[in-house]
Write an enzyme that holds these catalytic residues in place. Structure first.
Site, PDB file in Angstrom:
ATOM      1  N   HIS A   1      -3.314  10.832   0.583  1.00 11.22           N
ATOM      2  CA  HIS A   1      -2.763  10.648   1.927  1.00 11.22           C
ATOM      3  C   HIS A   1      -2.226  12.017   2.371  1.00 11.22           C
ATOM      4  O   HIS A   1      -1.034  12.206   2.559  1.00 11.22           O
ATOM      5  CB  HIS A   1      -1.683   9.565   1.918  1.00 11.22           C
ATOM      6  CG  HIS A   1      -1.374   8.984   3.264  1.00 11.22           C
ATOM      7  ND1 HIS A   1      -1.418   7.625   3.532  1.00 11.22           N
ATOM      8  CD2 HIS A   1      -1.011   9.566   4.437  1.00 11.22           C
ATOM      9  CE1 HIS A   1      -1.083   7.398   4.797  1.00 11.22           C
ATOM     10  NE2 HIS A   1      -0.825   8.564   5.366  1.00 11.22           N
TER      11      HIS A   1
ATOM     12  N   GLU B   1      -3.195  -0.257   8.066  1.00 12.68           N
ATOM     13  CA  GLU B   1      -2.023   0.185   8.831  1.00 12.68           C
ATOM     14  C   GLU B   1      -2.103  -0.375  10.238  1.00 12.68           C
ATOM     15  O   GLU B   1      -3.169  -0.337  10.873  1.00 12.68           O
ATOM     16  CB  GLU B   1      -1.949   1.719   8.982  1.00 12.68           C
ATOM     17  CG  GLU B   1      -1.524   2.451   7.748  1.00 12.68           C
ATOM     18  CD  GLU B   1      -1.454   3.961   7.970  1.00 12.68           C
ATOM     19  OE1 GLU B   1      -1.142   4.419   9.101  1.00 12.68           O
ATOM     20  OE2 GLU B   1      -1.727   4.689   6.999  1.00 12.68           O
TER      21      GLU B   1
ATOM     22  N   GLU C   1      -7.568   8.082   6.163  1.00 11.83           N
ATOM     23  CA  GLU C   1      -7.913   8.695   7.445  1.00 11.83           C
ATOM     24  C   GLU C   1      -8.487  10.112   7.344  1.00 11.83           C
ATOM     25  O   GLU C   1      -7.861  11.071   7.814  1.00 11.83           O
ATOM     26  CB  GLU C   1      -6.673   8.720   8.353  1.00 11.83           C
ATOM     27  CG  GLU C   1      -6.124   7.353   8.676  1.00 11.83           C
ATOM     28  CD  GLU C   1      -5.001   7.409   9.716  1.00 11.83           C
ATOM     29  OE1 GLU C   1      -4.525   8.507  10.039  1.00 11.83           O
ATOM     30  OE2 GLU C   1      -4.612   6.335  10.206  1.00 11.83           O
TER      31      GLU C   1
ATOM     32  N   TYR D   1      -4.024   1.801  15.778  1.00  8.13           N
ATOM     33  CA  TYR D   1      -2.804   1.975  16.571  1.00  8.13           C
ATOM     34  C   TYR D   1      -3.024   1.700  18.054  1.00  8.13           C
ATOM     35  O   TYR D   1      -2.230   1.029  18.681  1.00  8.13           O
ATOM     36  CB  TYR D   1      -2.221   3.390  16.347  1.00  8.13           C
ATOM     37  CG  TYR D   1      -1.600   3.495  14.964  1.00  8.13           C
ATOM     38  CD1 TYR D   1      -0.298   3.084  14.753  1.00  8.13           C
ATOM     39  CD2 TYR D   1      -2.341   3.920  13.866  1.00  8.13           C
ATOM     40  CE1 TYR D   1       0.283   3.111  13.487  1.00  8.13           C
ATOM     41  CE2 TYR D   1      -1.782   3.954  12.593  1.00  8.13           C
ATOM     42  CZ  TYR D   1      -0.465   3.544  12.416  1.00  8.13           C
ATOM     43  OH  TYR D   1       0.095   3.556  11.166  1.00  8.13           O
TER      44      TYR D   1
ATOM     45  N   ARG E   1       0.858  -1.185   0.000  1.00  3.74           N
ATOM     46  CA  ARG E   1       0.000   0.000   0.000  1.00  3.74           C
ATOM     47  C   ARG E   1       0.895   1.237   0.000  1.00  3.74           C
ATOM     48  O   ARG E   1       1.694   1.433   0.919  1.00  3.74           O
ATOM     49  CB  ARG E   1      -0.895  -0.010   1.246  1.00  3.74           C
ATOM     50  CG  ARG E   1      -1.697   1.257   1.385  1.00  3.74           C
ATOM     51  CD  ARG E   1      -2.699   1.207   2.538  1.00  3.74           C
ATOM     52  NE  ARG E   1      -3.413   2.459   2.588  1.00  3.74           N
ATOM     53  CZ  ARG E   1      -3.339   3.329   3.593  1.00  3.74           C
ATOM     54  NH1 ARG E   1      -2.635   3.075   4.678  1.00  3.74           N
ATOM     55  NH2 ARG E   1      -3.987   4.475   3.525  1.00  3.74           N
TER      56      ARG E   1
ATOM     57  N   ASN F   1      -7.209   1.501   9.897  1.00  5.65           N
ATOM     58  CA  ASN F   1      -5.889   1.716  10.509  1.00  5.65           C
ATOM     59  C   ASN F   1      -6.076   1.701  12.012  1.00  5.65           C
ATOM     60  O   ASN F   1      -6.897   2.448  12.548  1.00  5.65           O
ATOM     61  CB  ASN F   1      -5.304   3.077  10.108  1.00  5.65           C
ATOM     62  CG  ASN F   1      -4.919   3.136   8.637  1.00  5.65           C
ATOM     63  OD1 ASN F   1      -4.981   2.134   7.923  1.00  5.65           O
ATOM     64  ND2 ASN F   1      -4.523   4.311   8.183  1.00  5.65           N
TER      65      ASN F   1
HETATM   66  C1  BGC Z   1      -1.049   7.738   9.117  1.00  9.37           C
HETATM   67  C2  BGC Z   1       0.418   7.605   8.770  1.00  9.37           C
HETATM   68  C3  BGC Z   1       1.243   7.881   9.994  1.00  9.37           C
HETATM   69  C4  BGC Z   1       0.907   6.847  11.062  1.00  9.37           C
HETATM   70  C5  BGC Z   1       1.701   6.972  12.351  1.00  9.37           C
HETATM   71  C6  BGC Z   1      -1.427   7.138  10.443  1.00  9.37           C
HETATM   72  O1  BGC Z   1      -2.308   8.003  11.072  1.00  9.37           O
HETATM   73  O2  BGC Z   1      -1.853   7.272   8.075  1.00  9.37           O
HETATM   74  O3  BGC Z   1       0.723   8.491   7.721  1.00  9.37           O
HETATM   75  O4  BGC Z   1       2.617   7.908   9.734  1.00  9.37           O
HETATM   76  O5  BGC Z   1      -0.450   6.945  11.389  1.00  9.37           O
HETATM   77  O6  BGC Z   1       1.442   8.182  12.974  1.00  9.37           O
END
Ligand code: BGC
Length: 439
Positions: free
Chosen positions: A113, A343, A158, A283, A69, A281
């Site tokens: 992006h 992601e 995002e 985290y 991607r 995505n």
């Molecule tokens: C984004 C990336 C970013 C990553 C880490 C995501 O929100 O798509 O571009 O580098 O998080 O912060």
């Protein structure tokens, strides 16, 4: 075939910002303004991927991924956003796509992006509804060149983060501080997505998705005020972007904006055109409390404790991914298309050892935990079709410049030397096993 990949984005890796006719983007402008990024870092050179893409494709081939991607820089294709196409921009992505396919890697381009052409910012950026149609024309231009070979398209990355950081809080380009006045930038991105879906399908695109940043929201307590604040956060971060796409309607926004006057008849039908996947995505989860009296926003981040943290300070909560995926399934039911995890990854303070290795054990643990969580969600019935590690390379981490390293491959930004980290070798071994056992 399950997509096993890595992800990057144009402004974060390409560099060569003034080459081959590329026009400026809002990130060029923003990063060059004093005080906007840590130590004034910019994406002028980044990972120099624009010149080193062959080496980067070879790194992916060595890793054994079957998908990649990346994002297409709108201002490389259309230097001022609309009108004149620079064929050299399209040529770059054409060569990249062919090289990926030759290496057995499916190209999964994202059309936006965050690097909006500066000329469009001067027309109001995503606050201007005209930009939606202009985006769809850009999508059609790229697809006319690549749709014969590209199996998956992602329209936007995002839209929440772009709206919140770029338009509400001013910490990302274009640096506006509009608080809830940023909401039209959400709607216009979503409308642009819907129009781009039509344009892509008309140009023969096979599979189309959009990528949302999603976070499971946990209230700080069972108290009514915290529950209400958590609901507000869930609405503004998750549902504002998932509901219109999947259900064709917005959640009730009346408590947050005086008037929703930017939605016109027919918009939601356009926005909710069926997708082949939802890109997610992930985290970390978010814990939310009621805001102090007089705060500008209806919630406050209460922080999550009791877990390891990344170099960014983000809590490492692998089970949050299972919670997120099963939560999406229970909220949207049959309206939820298959999911691509577009992601997932972490920044760590990676250093090269004197003999040239990077022992990023914490990243290995992060990835291992999250892959397990993904598999648990799949066992609980969530239809996940792909997983992409963020990121292939250490790169320009937006406002943090080069201070946060997310790569499976270490980049020495002074020499551009790439060194696969321990996590690269670990992911390669993981993929070998997975590709032998998964369908
Ligand atoms: C984004 C990336 C970013 C990553 C880490 C995501 O929100 O798509 O571009 O580098 O998080 O912060």
């Amino acid at each position: 075939m399950f997509l096993w990949g890595t992800a990057t984005a144009a402004y974060q890796i390409e560099g060569a910002t003034g080459e081959d006719g590329r026009g400026p983007s809002i990130w060029d402008t923003f990063a060059h303004e004093p005080g906007r990024t840590r130590d004034g870092h910019t994406g002028d050179v980044a990972c120099d991927h624009y010149h080193r893409w062959r080496e980067d494709v070879a790194l992916m081939a060595g890793l054994g991924v079957n998908a990649y991607r990346f994002s297409i820089a709108w201002p490389r294709v259309l230097p001022v956003g609309s009108g004149r196409v620079d064929p050299r921009g399209l040529d770059f992505y054409d060569r990249l796509v062919d090289a990926l396919l030759a290496a057995g890697i499916e190209p999964v381009p994202t059309l936006f992006h965050w690097d909006l052409p500066q000329a469009l910012e001067e027309r109001g950026g995503w606050l201007n509804r005209d930009v939606c149609r202009i985006f769809a024309d850009y999508a059609a231009t790229v697809a006319a060149r690549l749709a014969d070979r590209v199996p998956w398209w992602i329209t936007l990355n995002e839209p929440f983060v772009h709206m919140a950081y770029g338009y509400a809080m001013g910490v990302h380009a274009p640096g506006r501080l509009l608080m809830t006045g940023a909401l039209p930038a959400a709607h216009h991105q979503l409308l642009a997505h819907g129009l781009a879906v039509q344009a892509l399908r008309a140009a023969g695109a096979r599979q189309v998705a959009l990528t949302n940043n999603c976070t499971p929201v946990r209230p700080a307590s069972d108290g009514e005020a915290d529950l209400k604040a958590a609901e507000a956060y869930d609405i503004l971060h998750n549902r504002l972007f998932n509901d219109p796409i999947l259900l064709g309607k917005y959640p009730d926004l009346s408590a947050y904006v005086p008037e929703v006057d930017f939605v016109r008849d027919g918009d939601l039908e356009t926005i909710s055109a069926p997708l082949d996947a939802l890109g997610v995505n992930y985290y970390n989860p978010t814990r939310i409390a009621a805001p102090p009296p007089g705060a500008g926003l209806p919630f406050e981040d209460a922080g999550i404790t009791g877990h390891p943290v990344t170099a960014f300070g983000w809590p490492v909560v692998p089970d949050g991914l299972r919670e997120l995926l099963t939560g999406l399934k229970s909220r949207y039911g049959t309206a939820l298309p298959p999911i691509l995890i577009t992601e997932n990854g972490c920044s760590q303070e990676d250093a090269l050892t004197p003999d040239g290795r990077v022992e990023d054990d914490a990243r290995v643990a992060y990835l291992d935990g999250h892959l397990t969580a993904m598999r648990q969600a799949m066992a609980e019935g969530v239809d996940v079709r792909g997983y992409f590690v963020w990121s292939l390379l250490d790169n320009f981490e937006w406002a943090e410049g080069y201070h946060q390293r997310f790569g499976l491959v270490h980049v020495d930004f002074a020499t551009q030397r790439r060194t696969p980290k321990r996590s690269y070798h670990w992911y390669r071994d993981y993929l070998r096993k997975a590709q032998n056992t998964d369908t």
